[in-house]
Design a protein around this motif. Structure first.
Motif, short mmCIF file in Angstrom:
data_model
loop_
_atom_site.label_atom_id
_atom_site.label_comp_id
_atom_site.label_asym_id
_atom_site.label_seq_id
_atom_site.Cartn_x
_atom_site.Cartn_y
_atom_site.Cartn_z
N CYS A 35 14.11 -8.54 -7.68
CA CYS A 35 13.57 -7.18 -7.56
C CYS A 35 14.61 -6.13 -7.99
O CYS A 35 14.25 -5.12 -8.61
N ASN A 168 -1.40 -4.97 9.11
CA ASN A 168 -0.83 -5.47 7.86
C ASN A 168 0.10 -6.65 8.03
O ASN A 168 0.46 -7.29 7.03
N GLY A 212 -0.53 -1.76 -1.77
CA GLY A 212 0.81 -2.24 -1.46
C GLY A 212 0.81 -3.26 -0.33
O GLY A 212 1.51 -4.27 -0.40
N ALA A 213 0.02 -3.00 0.72
CA ALA A 213 -0.02 -3.93 1.85
C ALA A 213 -0.58 -5.29 1.41
O ALA A 213 -0.08 -6.34 1.84
N LEU A 216 2.10 -7.14 -0.69
CA LEU A 216 3.17 -7.66 0.16
C LEU A 216 2.72 -8.89 0.93
O LEU A 216 3.46 -9.88 1.03
N THR A 219 2.33 -11.97 -1.30
CA THR A 219 3.65 -12.54 -1.55
C THR A 219 4.15 -13.31 -0.33
O THR A 219 4.74 -14.38 -0.46
N THR A 220 3.91 -12.77 0.87
CA THR A 220 4.28 -13.49 2.09
C THR A 220 3.56 -14.82 2.19
O THR A 220 4.15 -15.84 2.55
N VAL A 389 10.00 -11.43 2.40
CA VAL A 389 9.32 -10.50 1.51
C VAL A 389 9.71 -9.05 1.83
O VAL A 389 9.97 -8.25 0.93
N VAL A 390 9.77 -8.71 3.12
CA VAL A 390 10.11 -7.34 3.50
C VAL A 390 11.50 -6.97 3.00
O VAL A 390 11.71 -5.90 2.42
N THR A 393 11.97 -7.45 -1.19
CA THR A 393 11.32 -6.46 -2.07
C THR A 393 11.74 -5.04 -1.74
O THR A 393 11.11 -4.08 -2.20
N TRP A 394 12.79 -4.88 -0.95
CA TRP A 394 13.24 -3.55 -0.55
C TRP A 394 13.98 -2.90 -1.71
O TRP A 394 15.18 -3.06 -1.88
N ILE A 405 6.87 -1.62 7.18
CA ILE A 405 6.03 -2.67 6.58
C ILE A 405 6.14 -4.00 7.31
O ILE A 405 5.71 -5.03 6.78
#
Length: 466
Positions: A35, A168, A212-213, A216, A219-220, A389-390, A393-394, A405
């Motif tokens: 990322c 989420n 976005g949620a 994310l 991806t999780t 993921v959190v 992807t930051w 998130i």
């Protein structure tokens, strides 16, 4: 452009060969590197190198990425030297996975998440996604931007940050856990119930018309499937994509942001995802740096405001809204700074370089230590996948971004799964065959009054009177 990006890319290739190749891209360190490379590439494409401010920003982003890679690589080599396996390298795929069965506390948390989610939209009065879908099908597209803004930043503050933790993160994560268990060990009704729960979770993710949620959590789910199969690709890895991509296309159709949304939603979704990865965050970060470069360093004040946003009565930092206003003349949206731009605004250049090195050490240590166990359960893995993921992807926003998130929620699920794992191992040991339990020598006491030479446990001699 090439003088900034290519050296960092070369360092990333070395980092991959030494570190990421062992544990994979779908880890906190691996995903963060990818990322950050995308962020750097998109940034240098947008920078006006005739502007000293923008040139300096591009140099900062490149330097931060390079320092992160060096710190992560050094930490990886040091940890391998301290804890190698017999072959000299750690093995990150030699573990077993067990499924967590539904329990009273888990079902209670699912019910609470549903109540919070439904209660929130009842209080708002509508779902922006459903209103937008109805408008598109009826030929009169709705103003989704206004509806979405009023749902989380209207006159009534309904604590959307707290709701998002259930809507989420917790609800869809537990839905995945229950679905995996039901299709592996449950009956017909359990499978039907889990599918309905999964559908409800997907609707909750899209209900505010924010993709976005959904991106994310998809991806999780991919990271979870990858870890569940012990880091091997399988149909379980592809399944989240097969289920999630149509939902993203539908969301793009509902939002109707581009002229192709109605005629070609698939093409519009592809362009939107490309912009999300290569343009939107980069353009927002560049605009935010141009804005903050004329302001004094906040010395952590902006991050403090972000942390205070977890309080129900505090709305947090206004930086993203202020930047959006400079771009579009309204506060109907947000334009957050990049991660490195936010750190620079809060802690200046030296703080940025220090934080980049600190992230490299921490993310590498997290990756190494989290993947060295011999057994995991599904609840642990979904928690770790969410944390991956959190953090991975930051690329935009300050300290409040991972909190908003779901970082804390996923950490709690990870901890809960580890507690279940420990109690399960203790119960298995207690119920094991006697021959498998640790043998403890029996200690037999000498009867009171027995002669010193008499063996313990032997019958006492009765001495009669003569």
């Amino acid at each position: 452009m090439t003088t900034l990006f290519l050296p960092v890319l070369a360092l990333a290739v070395v980092h991959y060969a030494v570190a990421i190749r062992q544990y994979g891209i779908l880890t906190p360190d691996g995903l963060f590197v990818v990322c950050q490379l995308l962020m750097l590439y998109g940034t240098v494409r947008l920078v006006d190198f005739d502007s000293p401010v923008e040139t300096f920003y591009a140099q900062l982003v490149a330097a931060a990425a390079a320092i992160y890679l060096l710190a992560s690589l050094t930490t990886c080599i040091a940890m391998q030297h301290r804890r190698p396996d017999r072959a000299g390298r750690p093995n990150f795929s030699n573990y077993s996975v067990s499924l967590v069965a539904p329990s009273g506390p888990m079902l209670a948390l699912v019910a609470l998440s549903i109540v919070v989610t439904v209660g929130y939209f009842v209080a708002v009065g509508y779902s922006a996604f459903l209103v937008g879908l109805q408008g598109q099908l009826g030929g009169s597209p709705a103003d989704i931007a206004t509806l979405r803004l009023e749902s989380y930043a209207g006159d009534r503050y309904l604590f959307p940050g707290f709701v998002n933790q259930f809507k989420n993160a917790i609800l869809p994560a537990l839905a995945v856990i229950l679905t995996v268990w039901s299709f592996a060990k449950g009956g017909f009704f359990a499978r039907v119930g889990s599918v309905l729960l999964l559908a409800l979770s997907a609707l909750a993710l899209m209900a505010t018309a924010q993709r976005g949620a959904m991106v994310l959590f998809l991806t999780t789910a991919l990271v979870y499937a990858f870890l569940h199969r012990r880091r091997h690709l399988s149909w379980g890895f592809v399944l989240p994509l097969l289920l999630g991509l149509p939902l993203l296309v539908l969301s793009t159709y509902v939002l109707a942001r581009s002229p192709d949304s109605a005629s070609s939603p698939l093409r519009a979704a592809a362009e939107d995802l490309s912009n999300r990865f290569l343009h939107d965050n980069q353009a927002s970060g560049l605009a935010a740096f141009n804005y903050t470069s004329s302001l004094p360093v906040s010395n952590g004040g902006d991050w403090l405001q972000g942390l205070l946003s977890v309080l129900p009565s505090h709305r947090g930092s206004t930086l993203s809204s202020d930047v959006f206003y400079t771009l579009y003349g309204s506060t109907r949206g947000t334009s957050p700074p990049s991660l490195w731009g936010s750190i620079h605004y809060n802690f200046d250049t030296l703080g940025l370089l220090f934080m980049a090195a600190l992230f490299g050490v921490l993310f590498q240590a997290l990756t190494q230590r989290a993947l060295r166990r011999g057994h995991y359960n599904s609840l642990q893995l979904i928690g770790f996948a969410g944390v991956t993921v959190v953090l991975g992807t930051w690329v935009a926003g300050g300290i409040e971004t991972p909190l908003n998130i779901g970082l804390v929620s996923y950490l709690l699920l990870w901890y809960w799964g580890s507690r279940i794992g420990k109690s399960g191992r203790r119960r298995a040991l207690h119920q094991a065959e006697p021959s498998l339990r640790p043998s403890v020598p029996a200690v037999r006491m000498r009867p009171a009054g027995a002669p010193p030479g008499q063996p313990a446990g032997s019958p006492r001699h009765l001495v009669g009177r003569h």
